[in-house]
Design a protein around this motif. Structure first.
Motif, PDB file in Angstrom:
ATOM      1  N   ILE A  70     -61.962  26.331 -71.617  1.00  0.00           N
ATOM      2  CA  ILE A  70     -61.132  27.082 -70.570  1.00  0.00           C
ATOM      3  C   ILE A  70     -59.671  27.534 -71.051  1.00  0.00           C
ATOM      4  O   ILE A  70     -59.244  28.452 -71.069  1.00  0.00           O
ATOM      5  N   LEU A  71     -59.134  26.718 -71.971  1.00  0.00           N
ATOM      6  CA  LEU A  71     -57.792  27.175 -72.654  1.00  0.00           C
ATOM      7  C   LEU A  71     -57.988  28.147 -73.676  1.00  0.00           C
ATOM      8  O   LEU A  71     -57.319  29.327 -73.515  1.00  0.00           O
ATOM      9  N   GLY A  72     -59.226  27.905 -74.202  1.00  0.00           N
ATOM     10  CA  GLY A  72     -59.438  28.984 -75.245  1.00  0.00           C
ATOM     11  C   GLY A  72     -59.786  30.369 -74.845  1.00  0.00           C
ATOM     12  O   GLY A  72     -59.182  31.571 -75.215  1.00  0.00           O
ATOM     13  N   ALA A  73     -60.532  30.463 -73.536  1.00  0.00           N
ATOM     14  CA  ALA A  73     -60.944  31.740 -73.064  1.00  0.00           C
ATOM     15  C   ALA A  73     -59.732  32.314 -72.358  1.00  0.00           C
ATOM     16  O   ALA A  73     -59.610  33.434 -72.364  1.00  0.00           O
ATOM     17  N   ALA A  74     -58.832  31.415 -71.734  1.00  0.00           N
ATOM     18  CA  ALA A  74     -57.611  31.717 -71.126  1.00  0.00           C
ATOM     19  C   ALA A  74     -56.820  32.488 -71.895  1.00  0.00           C
ATOM     20  O   ALA A  74     -56.074  33.693 -71.653  1.00  0.00           O
ATOM     21  N   TYR A  75     -56.740  32.078 -73.158  1.00  0.00           N
ATOM     22  CA  TYR A  75     -55.878  32.635 -74.350  1.00  0.00           C
ATOM     23  C   TYR A  75     -56.305  33.959 -74.725  1.00  0.00           C
ATOM     24  O   TYR A  75     -55.445  34.843 -74.975  1.00  0.00           O
ATOM     25  N   LEU A  76     -57.428  33.964 -75.003  1.00  0.00           N
ATOM     26  CA  LEU A  76     -58.138  35.272 -75.347  1.00  0.00           C
ATOM     27  C   LEU A  76     -57.898  36.315 -74.260  1.00  0.00           C
ATOM     28  O   LEU A  76     -57.573  37.561 -74.643  1.00  0.00           O
ATOM     29  N   ILE A  77     -58.166  35.992 -73.235  1.00  0.00           N
ATOM     30  CA  ILE A  77     -58.071  36.966 -71.964  1.00  0.00           C
ATOM     31  C   ILE A  77     -56.669  37.375 -72.005  1.00  0.00           C
ATOM     32  O   ILE A  77     -56.315  38.537 -71.585  1.00  0.00           O
ATOM     33  N   TRP A  78     -55.665  36.574 -71.976  1.00  0.00           N
ATOM     34  CA  TRP A  78     -54.287  36.841 -72.036  1.00  0.00           C
ATOM     35  C   TRP A  78     -54.050  37.775 -72.999  1.00  0.00           C
ATOM     36  O   TRP A  78     -53.215  38.635 -72.660  1.00  0.00           O
ATOM     37  N   ILE A  79     -54.237  37.432 -74.347  1.00  0.00           N
ATOM     38  CA  ILE A  79     -54.143  38.675 -75.241  1.00  0.00           C
ATOM     39  C   ILE A  79     -54.721  39.939 -74.840  1.00  0.00           C
ATOM     40  O   ILE A  79     -54.067  41.024 -75.095  1.00  0.00           O
ATOM     41  N   LEU A 112     -53.332  29.308 -82.639  1.00  0.00           N
ATOM     42  CA  LEU A 112     -54.084  29.196 -81.464  1.00  0.00           C
ATOM     43  C   LEU A 112     -55.582  29.616 -81.329  1.00  0.00           C
ATOM     44  O   LEU A 112     -56.281  28.948 -80.517  1.00  0.00           O
ATOM     45  N   THR A 113     -55.603  30.972 -81.748  1.00  0.00           N
ATOM     46  CA  THR A 113     -57.096  31.582 -81.563  1.00  0.00           C
ATOM     47  C   THR A 113     -58.076  30.716 -82.305  1.00  0.00           C
ATOM     48  O   THR A 113     -59.167  30.597 -81.848  1.00  0.00           O
ATOM     49  N   ASN A 114     -57.860  30.164 -83.489  1.00  0.00           N
ATOM     50  CA  ASN A 114     -58.580  29.329 -83.929  1.00  0.00           C
ATOM     51  C   ASN A 114     -58.889  27.979 -83.705  1.00  0.00           C
ATOM     52  O   ASN A 114     -59.944  27.439 -83.016  1.00  0.00           O
ATOM     53  N   ILE A 115     -57.977  27.419 -83.035  1.00  0.00           N
ATOM     54  CA  ILE A 115     -58.100  25.932 -82.783  1.00  0.00           C
ATOM     55  C   ILE A 115     -58.584  25.694 -81.139  1.00  0.00           C
ATOM     56  O   ILE A 115     -59.287  24.823 -80.798  1.00  0.00           O
ATOM     57  N   VAL A 186     -62.212  43.896 -75.995  1.00  0.00           N
ATOM     58  CA  VAL A 186     -62.719  43.108 -76.972  1.00  0.00           C
ATOM     59  C   VAL A 186     -62.315  41.600 -76.763  1.00  0.00           C
ATOM     60  O   VAL A 186     -63.189  40.839 -76.558  1.00  0.00           O
ATOM     61  N   PHE A 187     -61.003  41.368 -76.483  1.00  0.00           N
ATOM     62  CA  PHE A 187     -60.614  40.143 -76.548  1.00  0.00           C
ATOM     63  C   PHE A 187     -60.995  39.513 -75.109  1.00  0.00           C
ATOM     64  O   PHE A 187     -61.295  38.308 -75.061  1.00  0.00           O
ATOM     65  N   ILE A 188     -60.752  40.227 -73.944  1.00  0.00           N
ATOM     66  CA  ILE A 188     -61.388  39.883 -72.770  1.00  0.00           C
ATOM     67  C   ILE A 188     -62.834  39.589 -72.728  1.00  0.00           C
ATOM     68  O   ILE A 188     -63.189  38.391 -72.267  1.00  0.00           O
ATOM     69  N   GLY A 189     -63.641  40.327 -73.631  1.00  0.00           N
ATOM     70  CA  GLY A 189     -64.963  40.070 -73.691  1.00  0.00           C
ATOM     71  C   GLY A 189     -65.411  38.656 -74.473  1.00  0.00           C
ATOM     72  O   GLY A 189     -66.267  37.898 -74.137  1.00  0.00           O
ATOM     73  N   LEU A 190     -64.498  38.712 -75.567  1.00  0.00           N
ATOM     74  CA  LEU A 190     -64.518  37.214 -76.287  1.00  0.00           C
ATOM     75  C   LEU A 190     -64.244  36.036 -75.486  1.00  0.00           C
ATOM     76  O   LEU A 190     -64.958  35.053 -75.562  1.00  0.00           O
ATOM     77  N   GLY A 191     -63.267  36.221 -74.665  1.00  0.00           N
ATOM     78  CA  GLY A 191     -62.871  35.134 -73.582  1.00  0.00           C
ATOM     79  C   GLY A 191     -63.878  34.854 -72.629  1.00  0.00           C
ATOM     80  O   GLY A 191     -64.229  33.608 -72.580  1.00  0.00           O
ATOM     81  N   VAL A 192     -64.479  35.946 -72.032  1.00  0.00           N
ATOM     82  CA  VAL A 192     -65.577  35.715 -71.320  1.00  0.00           C
ATOM     83  C   VAL A 192     -66.737  35.026 -71.791  1.00  0.00           C
ATOM     84  O   VAL A 192     -67.529  33.902 -71.257  1.00  0.00           O
ATOM     85  N   ARG A 193     -67.142  35.271 -72.719  1.00  0.00           N
ATOM     86  CA  ARG A 193     -68.048  34.789 -73.777  1.00  0.00           C
ATOM     87  C   ARG A 193     -67.987  33.439 -73.930  1.00  0.00           C
ATOM     88  O   ARG A 193     -68.643  32.574 -73.825  1.00  0.00           O
ATOM     89  N   LEU A 194     -66.756  32.977 -74.519  1.00  0.00           N
ATOM     90  CA  LEU A 194     -66.396  31.776 -74.554  1.00  0.00           C
ATOM     91  C   LEU A 194     -66.399  30.761 -73.437  1.00  0.00           C
ATOM     92  O   LEU A 194     -66.701  29.741 -73.271  1.00  0.00           O
ATOM     93  N   ALA A 195     -65.960  31.411 -72.229  1.00  0.00           N
ATOM     94  CA  ALA A 195     -65.737  30.816 -70.947  1.00  0.00           C
ATOM     95  C   ALA A 195     -67.061  30.287 -70.488  1.00  0.00           C
ATOM     96  O   ALA A 195     -67.395  29.202 -69.879  1.00  0.00           O
ATOM     97  N   PHE A 196     -68.260  31.116 -71.224  1.00  0.00           N
ATOM     98  CA  PHE A 196     -69.780  30.519 -70.570  1.00  0.00           C
ATOM     99  C   PHE A 196     -70.634  29.794 -71.798  1.00  0.00           C
ATOM    100  O   PHE A 196     -71.523  29.772 -71.698  1.00  0.00           O
ATOM    101  N   ALA A 197     -69.675  29.521 -72.760  1.00  0.00           N
ATOM    102  CA  ALA A 197     -70.324  28.894 -73.910  1.00  0.00           C
ATOM    103  C   ALA A 197     -70.749  27.669 -73.425  1.00  0.00           C
ATOM    104  O   ALA A 197     -70.216  26.721 -72.517  1.00  0.00           O
TER     105      ALA A 197
END
Length: 201
Positions: A70-79, A112-115, A186-197
């Protein structure tokens, strides 16, 4: 063998590549290289807890995995949202000294993007359990980890050097407003994809 596998993994499009490319085009080679170093620093954390056996816990703990996810997805979506909200005059002023990206900001964005990407934890777990012999000494495994960090730093720094060339940055500035929109999506898409991992096991 490990170095080759890691090189292929790094070359696969993902959040690390996207944040390096975005920072390089918007803020220049220096920002891109610092972002690459931040990514390598993030990998050092993954290496450390993998050697400590915590990657198994992360992969199998639904709660812990969900928090990181959730933290990772939120960060990517924020970017992504920040990119979508960028104004034309802000993008066109990217080379101005007063808008240069601060070193700590570039480093932190890569870190942050990596961790905050739990998929990296799964990657290290798979690599250290399936590819590297379980009987391999911890010091040798640590050396593999350092090699992977150096590979990431060098490869993403190369991306910064290639895409940070004046000609490409001028082309970027001419269409920055629209490119930022694409990058944001792209970043929002990556965040959404991560959220459903899903976690392993």
């Amino acid at each position: 063998m490990v170095a080759g596998i890691n090189l292929v993994a790094i070359l696969s499009p993902g959040p690390d590549f996207a944040i390096t490319l975005r920072n390089t085009l918007a803020r220049g080679v220096r920002a891109g290289v610092l972002t690459a170093l931040g990514i390598a620093a993030g990998l050092s954390v993954h290496v450390a807890y993998t050697l400590a056996g915590l990657s198994v816990v992360i992969a199998q703990s639904v709660v812990l995995f969900s928090i990181i996810k959730i933290l990772g997805a939120a960060y990517l979506i924020w970017i992504g949202i920040q990119a979508l909200r960028a104004r034309p005059h802000e993008a066109n002023a990217a080379d101005a000294p007063e808008t240069a990206m601060r070193a700590h900001a570039a480093l932190l964005s890569g870190f942050l993007t990596n961790i905050l990407n739990p998929k990296v934890a799964f990657y290290f777990l798979a690599l250290f359990t399936q590819v590297i012999d379980p009987d391999t000494a911890t010091a040798e495994k640590g050396l593999y980890g350092v090699t992977m960090m150096l590979e990431a730093a060098l490869l993403f720094s190369t991306v910064a050097l290639l895409f940070g060339q004046p000609m490409l940055r001028r082309a970027y500035r001419r269409a920055a407003h629209w490119i930022d929109r694409v990058v944001g999506v792209v970043f929002i898409g990556l965040g959404v994809r991560l959220a459903f991992a899903k976690a392993l096991g």
